[in-house]
Design a protein around this motif. Sequence first.
Motif, PDB file in Angstrom:
ATOM      1  N   GLU A 200     -31.710 -35.409 -36.875  1.00  0.00           N
ATOM      2  CA  GLU A 200     -31.854 -33.957 -37.022  1.00  0.00           C
ATOM      3  C   GLU A 200     -31.533 -33.529 -38.455  1.00  0.00           C
ATOM      4  O   GLU A 200     -32.253 -32.703 -39.051  1.00  0.00           O
ATOM      5  CB  GLU A 200     -30.930 -33.246 -36.039  1.00  0.00           C
ATOM      6  CG  GLU A 200     -30.936 -31.746 -36.188  1.00  0.00           C
ATOM      7  CD  GLU A 200     -29.854 -31.080 -35.357  1.00  0.00           C
ATOM      8  OE1 GLU A 200     -29.824 -29.826 -35.321  1.00  0.00           O
ATOM      9  OE2 GLU A 200     -29.022 -31.793 -34.766  1.00  0.00           O
ATOM     10  N   LYS A 201     -30.494 -34.076 -39.045  1.00  0.00           N
ATOM     11  CA  LYS A 201     -30.135 -33.733 -40.422  1.00  0.00           C
ATOM     12  C   LYS A 201     -31.168 -34.280 -41.417  1.00  0.00           C
ATOM     13  O   LYS A 201     -31.450 -33.624 -42.429  1.00  0.00           O
ATOM     14  CB  LYS A 201     -28.748 -34.280 -40.739  1.00  0.00           C
ATOM     15  CG  LYS A 201     -27.643 -33.620 -39.917  1.00  0.00           C
ATOM     16  CD  LYS A 201     -26.278 -34.214 -40.219  1.00  0.00           C
ATOM     17  CE  LYS A 201     -25.182 -33.538 -39.396  1.00  0.00           C
ATOM     18  NZ  LYS A 201     -23.846 -34.134 -39.634  1.00  0.00           N
ATOM     19  N   MET A 202     -31.700 -35.442 -41.136  1.00  0.00           N
ATOM     20  CA  MET A 202     -32.754 -35.976 -42.006  1.00  0.00           C
ATOM     21  C   MET A 202     -34.001 -35.105 -41.940  1.00  0.00           C
ATOM     22  O   MET A 202     -34.678 -34.884 -42.959  1.00  0.00           O
ATOM     23  CB  MET A 202     -33.066 -37.412 -41.588  1.00  0.00           C
ATOM     24  CG  MET A 202     -31.920 -38.396 -41.820  1.00  0.00           C
ATOM     25  SD  MET A 202     -32.170 -40.012 -41.026  1.00  0.00           S
ATOM     26  CE  MET A 202     -33.635 -40.589 -41.879  1.00  0.00           C
ATOM     27  N   HIS A 203     -34.328 -34.612 -40.756  1.00  0.00           N
ATOM     28  CA  HIS A 203     -35.473 -33.711 -40.607  1.00  0.00           C
ATOM     29  C   HIS A 203     -35.249 -32.427 -41.407  1.00  0.00           C
ATOM     30  O   HIS A 203     -36.172 -31.934 -42.092  1.00  0.00           O
ATOM     31  CB  HIS A 203     -35.676 -33.394 -39.120  1.00  0.00           C
ATOM     32  CG  HIS A 203     -36.719 -32.353 -38.868  1.00  0.00           C
ATOM     33  ND1 HIS A 203     -36.404 -31.030 -38.621  1.00  0.00           N
ATOM     34  CD2 HIS A 203     -38.077 -32.440 -38.832  1.00  0.00           C
ATOM     35  CE1 HIS A 203     -37.522 -30.344 -38.440  1.00  0.00           C
ATOM     36  NE2 HIS A 203     -38.555 -31.182 -38.559  1.00  0.00           N
ATOM     37  N   HIS A 204     -34.041 -31.887 -41.343  1.00  0.00           N
ATOM     38  CA  HIS A 204     -33.735 -30.672 -42.103  1.00  0.00           C
ATOM     39  C   HIS A 204     -33.838 -30.940 -43.607  1.00  0.00           C
ATOM     40  O   HIS A 204     -34.324 -30.089 -44.376  1.00  0.00           O
ATOM     41  CB  HIS A 204     -32.325 -30.183 -41.748  1.00  0.00           C
ATOM     42  CG  HIS A 204     -31.892 -28.987 -42.535  1.00  0.00           C
ATOM     43  ND1 HIS A 204     -31.144 -29.083 -43.697  1.00  0.00           N
ATOM     44  CD2 HIS A 204     -32.112 -27.651 -42.339  1.00  0.00           C
ATOM     45  CE1 HIS A 204     -30.933 -27.877 -44.178  1.00  0.00           C
ATOM     46  NE2 HIS A 204     -31.500 -26.991 -43.371  1.00  0.00           N
ATOM     47  N   PHE A 205     -33.401 -32.096 -44.052  1.00  0.00           N
ATOM     48  CA  PHE A 205     -33.454 -32.454 -45.468  1.00  0.00           C
ATOM     49  C   PHE A 205     -34.905 -32.523 -45.967  1.00  0.00           C
ATOM     50  O   PHE A 205     -35.234 -32.004 -47.043  1.00  0.00           O
ATOM     51  CB  PHE A 205     -32.748 -33.791 -45.664  1.00  0.00           C
ATOM     52  CG  PHE A 205     -32.511 -34.169 -47.103  1.00  0.00           C
ATOM     53  CD1 PHE A 205     -32.136 -33.239 -48.037  1.00  0.00           C
ATOM     54  CD2 PHE A 205     -32.659 -35.492 -47.528  1.00  0.00           C
ATOM     55  CE1 PHE A 205     -31.908 -33.578 -49.358  1.00  0.00           C
ATOM     56  CE2 PHE A 205     -32.452 -35.844 -48.847  1.00  0.00           C
ATOM     57  CZ  PHE A 205     -32.065 -34.888 -49.764  1.00  0.00           C
ATOM     58  N   THR A 206     -35.774 -33.141 -45.172  1.00  0.00           N
ATOM     59  CA  THR A 206     -37.176 -33.263 -45.579  1.00  0.00           C
ATOM     60  C   THR A 206     -37.875 -31.904 -45.590  1.00  0.00           C
ATOM     61  O   THR A 206     -38.698 -31.625 -46.462  1.00  0.00           O
ATOM     62  CB  THR A 206     -37.921 -34.226 -44.651  1.00  0.00           C
ATOM     63  OG1 THR A 206     -37.818 -33.768 -43.297  1.00  0.00           O
ATOM     64  CG2 THR A 206     -37.342 -35.623 -44.742  1.00  0.00           C
ATOM     65  N   ARG A 207     -37.550 -31.064 -44.626  1.00  0.00           N
ATOM     66  CA  ARG A 207     -38.194 -29.757 -44.563  1.00  0.00           C
ATOM     67  C   ARG A 207     -37.677 -28.825 -45.658  1.00  0.00           C
ATOM     68  O   ARG A 207     -38.444 -28.038 -46.219  1.00  0.00           O
ATOM     69  CB  ARG A 207     -37.946 -29.118 -43.189  1.00  0.00           C
ATOM     70  CG  ARG A 207     -38.551 -29.873 -42.032  1.00  0.00           C
ATOM     71  CD  ARG A 207     -40.066 -29.878 -42.079  1.00  0.00           C
ATOM     72  NE  ARG A 207     -40.597 -28.526 -41.972  1.00  0.00           N
ATOM     73  CZ  ARG A 207     -41.879 -28.203 -42.117  1.00  0.00           C
ATOM     74  NH1 ARG A 207     -42.762 -29.164 -42.402  1.00  0.00           N
ATOM     75  NH2 ARG A 207     -42.291 -26.961 -42.008  1.00  0.00           N
ATOM     76  N   TYR A 208     -36.402 -28.912 -45.954  1.00  0.00           N
ATOM     77  CA  TYR A 208     -35.823 -28.015 -46.953  1.00  0.00           C
ATOM     78  C   TYR A 208     -36.430 -28.258 -48.334  1.00  0.00           C
ATOM     79  O   TYR A 208     -36.709 -27.299 -49.076  1.00  0.00           O
ATOM     80  CB  TYR A 208     -34.303 -28.201 -46.996  1.00  0.00           C
ATOM     81  CG  TYR A 208     -33.598 -27.269 -47.942  1.00  0.00           C
ATOM     82  CD1 TYR A 208     -33.307 -25.957 -47.553  1.00  0.00           C
ATOM     83  CD2 TYR A 208     -33.223 -27.682 -49.217  1.00  0.00           C
ATOM     84  CE1 TYR A 208     -32.668 -25.088 -48.427  1.00  0.00           C
ATOM     85  CE2 TYR A 208     -32.576 -26.819 -50.088  1.00  0.00           C
ATOM     86  CZ  TYR A 208     -32.299 -25.533 -49.690  1.00  0.00           C
ATOM     87  OH  TYR A 208     -31.668 -24.668 -50.554  1.00  0.00           O
ATOM     88  N   TYR A 209     -36.645 -29.506 -48.669  1.00  0.00           N
ATOM     89  CA  TYR A 209     -37.202 -29.834 -49.982  1.00  0.00           C
ATOM     90  C   TYR A 209     -38.714 -30.062 -49.945  1.00  0.00           C
ATOM     91  O   TYR A 209     -39.305 -30.470 -50.952  1.00  0.00           O
ATOM     92  CB  TYR A 209     -36.509 -31.069 -50.552  1.00  0.00           C
ATOM     93  CG  TYR A 209     -35.091 -30.795 -51.003  1.00  0.00           C
ATOM     94  CD1 TYR A 209     -34.827 -30.117 -52.178  1.00  0.00           C
ATOM     95  CD2 TYR A 209     -34.011 -31.185 -50.216  1.00  0.00           C
ATOM     96  CE1 TYR A 209     -33.525 -29.851 -52.578  1.00  0.00           C
ATOM     97  CE2 TYR A 209     -32.706 -30.927 -50.614  1.00  0.00           C
ATOM     98  CZ  TYR A 209     -32.471 -30.257 -51.792  1.00  0.00           C
ATOM     99  OH  TYR A 209     -31.189 -29.989 -52.189  1.00  0.00           O
TER     100      TYR A 209
END
Length: 420
Positions: A200-209
């Motif tokens: 979930e945190k990796m998904h947020h990281f990819t979407r944020y950047y």
Amino acid sequence: MCSVAPFVLPGLACGAAPVLGVQPTTYAGGVPAAAWCGYGYDADISALLRGAVVRPSMPADLPMPSMEFLTLSRRHVDHGAGFRAMLHGIHSIHVPGRGLMASFPMDAHDDAAPTTPVAMLRAPRSYSDDAAEDDAAVTIKTPPPEKRPQQEQCGSEYDASIDATFRVMEKDPAERPSPDYLSDTQAGDMMMIDRATLIEKMHHFTRYYDLAPGTLHRAVSYVDRFLSARKMNGGERQLLLLGAAAVFAAAKYEDRKTTQRINADTVAAYVRCTRSEALDVERELVAALGYRLSGPTAYTFVDHFLRHAQDQEKEVSAAALVRALAHHLADMALLDYRCVALLPSAVAASAIVLARLVLGYYSTAPVAGYAIEELSECMEAIYDMHENLEAWPGCGPMMEDWELTTRLRYSLPHYSVLTR
């Protein structure tokens, strides 16, 4: 003084007699220098050096063509004969026999149908006495129709080769994670919920950047393979650093312009560590993977299986919607640890089946060589996550991201529809 000049001096008479009593130079065998190319170089140069006047060349001194060439018509049909006659007028050129020249045709072609168009043009006109001729049409030789389909067939041949290569790569043990690494390698120190929270945190990281599509799937594959090979120590912070380093490495593989968006400092700020720590973890990650970073993922197979979907669906927009929903369902399958044991192609095929079911294009026909029964395990996992969104970390944010991006909501029909 040089006996032979390498150039022709202006004003020297060709074949003229010696001037002012100067004796011409004679070479071995009694051949006068004037006989060599028609000039007496030594005599004329000596005369010039003494200030003597050298007689200028006269028209009669110049070489004249033979009478055969002068009497030949300019519109002679045999152009080869005219060329040979012209050469005969120059005594210093040896003209081969007629049979030898005939053995080298100027417009012969070994290939009756060249692949490159060739224009067969008439011989050039000679002066103005050809003006009365009618202009002949230019003939263009084009390849025969039977040679053209060979280029069109290359796409299908490459298609089959690419598919076979992907199928072999996804089964390579060196690029497959262990289906039991949580209990074996990690010895129970890491649970399924911990893994889902990390994704979930990796998904947020990819979407944020706004990283390249496919980055999340490749990064999760890197994390699963790393955790299958090495025991994780350091707690939650070290696990988060591993996930961020995996996203960074995967994004650079998917898009070489990634470093224009993020760098090691970005990873360090996200995890709240130093730059050197972020770089050390990235080096340790790629070393544990054996520097093998190019294996196909479920994202790769969704694009590969739907590459001709626009020819099969009723509308191009419908095909694009099927593709987008299939990618979303494949992303959700990443959260479930049970899907680690499945091949990426099976996960992609399951996502495509469910996407078509939701959008009204469901068919019982096999997808990418998989029968519906062979995909039941993955489809059950996807159904389970939709029925328990609150229990699975990451499912809720992924659903919200889908609705925000597409402004669409969907619901999976009852699973009994697939078992009819």
